[in-house]
Design a protein around this motif. Structure first.
Motif, PDB file in Angstrom:
ATOM      1  N   PRO A   1       6.964  22.162  -4.587  1.00 34.35           N
ATOM      2  CA  PRO A   1       8.143  21.880  -5.422  1.00 34.35           C
ATOM      3  C   PRO A   1       9.282  21.254  -4.621  1.00 34.35           C
ATOM      4  CG  PRO A   1       7.402  24.164  -5.688  1.00 34.35           C
ATOM      5  CD  PRO A   1       6.616  23.583  -4.559  1.00 34.35           C
ATOM      6  N   GLY A   2      10.121  20.509  -5.314  1.00 36.28           N
ATOM      7  CA  GLY A   2      11.315  19.961  -4.672  1.00 36.28           C
ATOM      8  C   GLY A   2      11.120  18.578  -4.081  1.00 36.28           C
ATOM      9  N   ILE A   3      10.015  17.922  -4.455  1.00 38.87           N
ATOM     10  CA  ILE A   3       9.767  16.577  -3.926  1.00 38.87           C
ATOM     11  C   ILE A   3       9.430  15.641  -5.084  1.00 38.87           C
ATOM     12  CG2 ILE A   3       8.263  15.176  -2.446  1.00 38.87           C
ATOM     13  CD1 ILE A   3       7.952  17.672  -0.661  1.00 38.87           C
ATOM     14  N   VAL A   4      10.112  14.511  -5.137  1.00 36.73           N
ATOM     15  CA  VAL A   4       9.806  13.492  -6.148  1.00 36.73           C
ATOM     16  C   VAL A   4       9.436  12.197  -5.430  1.00 36.73           C
ATOM     17  CG1 VAL A   4      11.363  14.512  -7.869  1.00 36.73           C
ATOM     18  CG2 VAL A   4      12.225  12.731  -6.317  1.00 36.73           C
ATOM     19  N   HIS A   5       8.771  11.306  -6.147  1.00 37.39           N
ATOM     20  CA  HIS A   5       8.302  10.062  -5.529  1.00 37.39           C
ATOM     21  C   HIS A   5       8.818   8.840  -6.275  1.00 37.39           C
ATOM     22  CE1 HIS A   5       5.554  13.151  -4.001  1.00 37.39           C
ATOM     23  NE2 HIS A   5       5.620  12.441  -2.887  1.00 37.39           N
ATOM     24  N   ALA A   6       9.456   7.968  -5.535  1.00 41.19           N
ATOM     25  CA  ALA A   6      10.007   6.720  -6.082  1.00 41.19           C
ATOM     26  C   ALA A   6       8.949   5.622  -5.960  1.00 41.19           C
ATOM     27  CB  ALA A   6      11.266   6.343  -5.299  1.00 41.19           C
ATOM     28  N   PRO A   7       9.118   4.533  -6.730  1.00 38.39           N
ATOM     29  CA  PRO A   7       8.141   3.439  -6.628  1.00 38.39           C
ATOM     30  C   PRO A   7       8.199   2.741  -5.265  1.00 38.39           C
ATOM     31  CG  PRO A   7       9.870   2.906  -8.230  1.00 38.39           C
ATOM     32  CD  PRO A   7      10.129   4.294  -7.769  1.00 38.39           C
ATOM     33  N   GLN A   8       7.105   2.086  -4.927  1.00 44.32           N
ATOM     34  CA  GLN A   8       7.025   1.364  -3.644  1.00 44.32           C
ATOM     35  C   GLN A   8       7.410  -0.105  -3.855  1.00 44.32           C
ATOM     36  OE1 GLN A   8       3.020   0.813  -2.172  1.00 44.32           O
ATOM     37  NE2 GLN A   8       2.112   0.932  -4.207  1.00 44.32           N
ATOM     38  N   PRO A   9       7.972  -0.722  -2.839  1.00 40.58           N
ATOM     39  CA  PRO A   9       8.409  -2.124  -2.971  1.00 40.58           C
ATOM     40  C   PRO A   9       7.276  -3.107  -2.671  1.00 40.58           C
ATOM     41  CG  PRO A   9       9.112  -1.266  -0.852  1.00 40.58           C
ATOM     42  CD  PRO A   9       8.376  -0.144  -1.538  1.00 40.58           C
ATOM     43  N   PHE A  10       6.182  -2.997  -3.443  1.00 43.88           N
ATOM     44  CA  PHE A  10       4.977  -3.793  -3.191  1.00 43.88           C
ATOM     45  C   PHE A  10       4.962  -4.964  -4.164  1.00 43.88           C
ATOM     46  CE2 PHE A  10       0.051  -3.703  -3.661  1.00 43.88           C
ATOM     47  CZ  PHE A  10      -0.063  -4.803  -2.827  1.00 43.88           C
ATOM     48  N   TRP A  11       5.566  -6.089  -3.724  1.00 42.44           N
ATOM     49  CA  TRP A  11       5.741  -7.217  -4.635  1.00 42.44           C
ATOM     50  C   TRP A  11       4.407  -7.786  -5.118  1.00 42.44           C
ATOM     51  CZ3 TRP A  11       4.180 -12.339  -4.239  1.00 42.44           C
ATOM     52  CH2 TRP A  11       4.576 -13.145  -5.325  1.00 42.44           C
ATOM     53  N   TRP A  12       3.456  -8.029  -4.201  1.00 40.31           N
ATOM     54  CA  TRP A  12       2.203  -8.667  -4.611  1.00 40.31           C
ATOM     55  C   TRP A  12       1.524  -7.853  -5.711  1.00 40.31           C
ATOM     56  CZ3 TRP A  12      -2.982  -8.037  -5.217  1.00 40.31           C
ATOM     57  CH2 TRP A  12      -3.743  -9.207  -5.384  1.00 40.31           C
ATOM     58  N   GLY A  13       1.543  -6.535  -5.543  1.00 38.97           N
ATOM     59  CA  GLY A  13       0.834  -5.679  -6.495  1.00 38.97           C
ATOM     60  C   GLY A  13       1.630  -5.382  -7.759  1.00 38.97           C
ATOM     61  N   ASN A  14       2.939  -5.185  -7.618  1.00 40.25           N
ATOM     62  CA  ASN A  14       3.720  -4.650  -8.741  1.00 40.25           C
ATOM     63  C   ASN A  14       4.868  -5.542  -9.193  1.00 40.25           C
ATOM     64  OD1 ASN A  14       2.062  -2.417  -8.248  1.00 40.25           O
ATOM     65  ND2 ASN A  14       3.607  -1.369  -7.035  1.00 40.25           N
ATOM     66  N   GLY A  15       5.033  -6.692  -8.551  1.00 38.43           N
ATOM     67  CA  GLY A  15       6.232  -7.499  -8.806  1.00 38.43           C
ATOM     68  C   GLY A  15       6.226  -8.285 -10.106  1.00 38.43           C
ATOM     69  N   GLY A  16       5.051  -8.405 -10.741  1.00 43.03           N
ATOM     70  CA  GLY A  16       4.968  -9.127 -12.014  1.00 43.03           C
ATOM     71  C   GLY A  16       5.572 -10.520 -11.913  1.00 43.03           C
ATOM     72  N   ASP A  17       6.424 -10.851 -12.877  1.00 46.64           N
ATOM     73  CA  ASP A  17       7.011 -12.191 -12.930  1.00 46.64           C
ATOM     74  C   ASP A  17       8.259 -12.335 -12.062  1.00 46.64           C
ATOM     75  OD1 ASP A  17       5.097 -12.953 -14.688  1.00 46.64           O
ATOM     76  OD2 ASP A  17       6.299 -12.490 -16.484  1.00 46.64           O
TER      77      ASP A  17
END
Ligand code: PLP
Length: 460
Positions: free
Chosen positions: A178-194
């Motif tokens: 408990p007490g830990i959250v996860h933010a998104p990763q700055p992976f442009w190729w994979g998640n950057g879309g348009d």
């Protein structure tokens, strides 16, 4: 006994008695483990007599190269002088004192105090406790929550694996705690879309800050992140990401932990990854390159801001490892840092071998199956894609990355696979001729993998 009889005998015992890390031991035993017998410079030798270029510096750690006699001598001399003594009960020893001084000179100026551990994982568990303790001392005991990132890697102990964002690790053993959250990763190729990379970098930074605002910054102790994600596939964030994120964290009074276990000690061409990214963390996690892997060691760099509160307002910090500041590890670290300095290896990564390899590495994207190829200093990756324009990936069952990894080993080069991303982090002593050999081997592996994928009808 012939070489292959010797290999078979060792493989048999390994299969009977050795439980391997991050391994399906049943599958490994069925195929037979490869046994590395010796190493020198950038080359490994296995029990079959194969010579293999170590593109991964062991496991991101052997920065100065294998088999350096000066480090071996320093460790051996220290072991004869003082094999072990603890640092718990009002005692210290010369190598840990000298290492602490030396670290304060090579780390960014806010770092002047160091806590020693046996590994990167232990270092992150230490920071987990230290950061919460700091906020208690500051009269803000509600600040307890840590922000990690999806696909971040911070080690395998309970707190470190929880801070990390590997769902495969979380699934086993009821993590994260408990007490830990996860933010998104700055992976442009994979998640950057348009979005273009810069817009995407700012977007992910803002998403992270928004998460913190939703929780309430008064409840958030710290954010932990690697300047460049290593085990997650060598993901280099867009240049806009770090400045925006770091400024937002500062505004919200959330501590920043830079996990420098891979990026630290010159890997990116600067002494520390946070310097490359232009950010000023409150803690740094250190391990791997601190000793170039000659002896296990980790450390936590504590900034003056944190240290002054711990020293002036805190009491006993009830935490420590038997091997905190082990004399042999300190001796290895001191000699390793001296080599980095005297042979100007960090400058070499930044100005010479880094740019030399990067140019050839980036050109790999000319191949139809390579979606992106990135490298900072001597840490890089390339991405296999089934369609470059659409930035699409192969089905996971096709195991393209693992196929390429095996082909690479067979062709005398260690490349690591993270999904369909191939990663590389060679020793800093890599020569230009060795870099040429590395690239030739990578090109061969790409061609072989391409033929394999076409044979399966996975790519035109
Ligand atoms: C390897 C690694 C760790 C864990 O270090 P160990 O020595 O394996 O415990 C932590 N953080 C990062 C970024 C790493 O790459």
């Amino acid at each position: 006994m012939s070489a292959s009889e010797n290999t078979l005998a060792l493989q048999h015992i390994d299969a009977e008695h050795h439980l391997h890390p991050f391994t399906n031991t049943r599958e490994l035993n069925a195929r037979g483990v490869r046994i590395i017998e010796s190493a020198q410079g950038v080359y490994l030798r296995d029990t079959e007599g194969n010579r293999i270029l170590d593109g991964m510096s062991g496991l991101w750690c052997v920065a100065v190269g294998h088999g350096r006699q000066d480090i071996i001598d320093a460790v051996s001399k220290q072991l004869s002088q003082l094999t072990f003594y603890n640092t718990f009960f009002n005692t210290s020893h010369p190598p840990v004192i000298e290492l602490s001084r030396l670290l304060s000179t090579v780390t960014p100026s806010q770092f002047n105090r160091f806590f020693y551990t046996g590994s990167g994982s232990e270092s992150n568990d230490t920071i987990f406790r230290l950061a919460r303790y700091y906020w208690e001392l500051m009269g803000e005991p509600e600040k307890q929550i840590f922000v990690g990132r999806e696909n971040g890697y911070h080690g395998s102990t309970v707190a470190a694996a929880s801070l990390g964002g590997f769902s495969s690790m979380h699934r086993q053993g009821g993590l994260p705690i408990p007490g830990i959250v996860h933010a998104p990763q700055p992976f442009w190729w994979g998640n950057g879309g348009d979005m273009d990379p810069d817009t995407f970098g700012r977007h992910v930074a803002q998403q992270t800050l928004q998460m913190i605002d939703e929780i309430g910054a008064h409840k958030v102790a710290a954010m932990i992140a690697e300047p460049i994600q290593g085990a997650g596939g060598v993901i280099v964030p867009p240049r806009t990401y770090w400045p925006e994120l770091a400024a937002g964290l500062k505004q919200r009074n959330v501590l920043l932990i830079s996990d420098e276990v891979i990026c630290g000690f010159g890997r990116t061409g600067e002494w520390f990854g946070c310097e490359l990214m232009g950010i000023e963390p409150d803690f740094m996690t250190l391990a791997k390159g601190i000793t170039s892997g000659y002896v296990p060691m980790g450390a936590v760099a504590v900034s003056d801001r944190i240290a002054s509160v711990l020293l002036e307002q805190g009491g006993e910090f009830a935490h420590g490892y038997t091997y905190s500041g082990h004399p042999a590890a300190c001796a290895a670290a001191i000699k390793n840092l001296q080599i980095l300095q005297s042979e100007k290896l960090v400058e070499r990564v930044r100005d010479d071998i880094g740019p030399y390899l990067q140019a050839k590495w980036r050109a790999l994207t000319e191949h139809p199956m390579i979606g992106e190829a990135v490298m900072e200093g001597l840490i890089g990756s390339f991405q296999f894609t089934s369609d470059k324009a659409a930035r699409s990936t192969f089905p996971a069952e096709a195991k393209i990355g693992l196929t390429a990894r095996d082909l690479s080993f067979q062709n005398g080069l260690v490349l690591r696979a993270v999904g369909d991303r191939m990663v590389i982090a060679p020793p800093f002593c890599l020569t230009h001729a060795e870099a040429d050999e590395l690239i030739e081997k990578v090109q061969r592996v790409i061609e072989l993998t391409y033929a394999h994928a076409r044979g399966l009808g996975l790519i035109a």
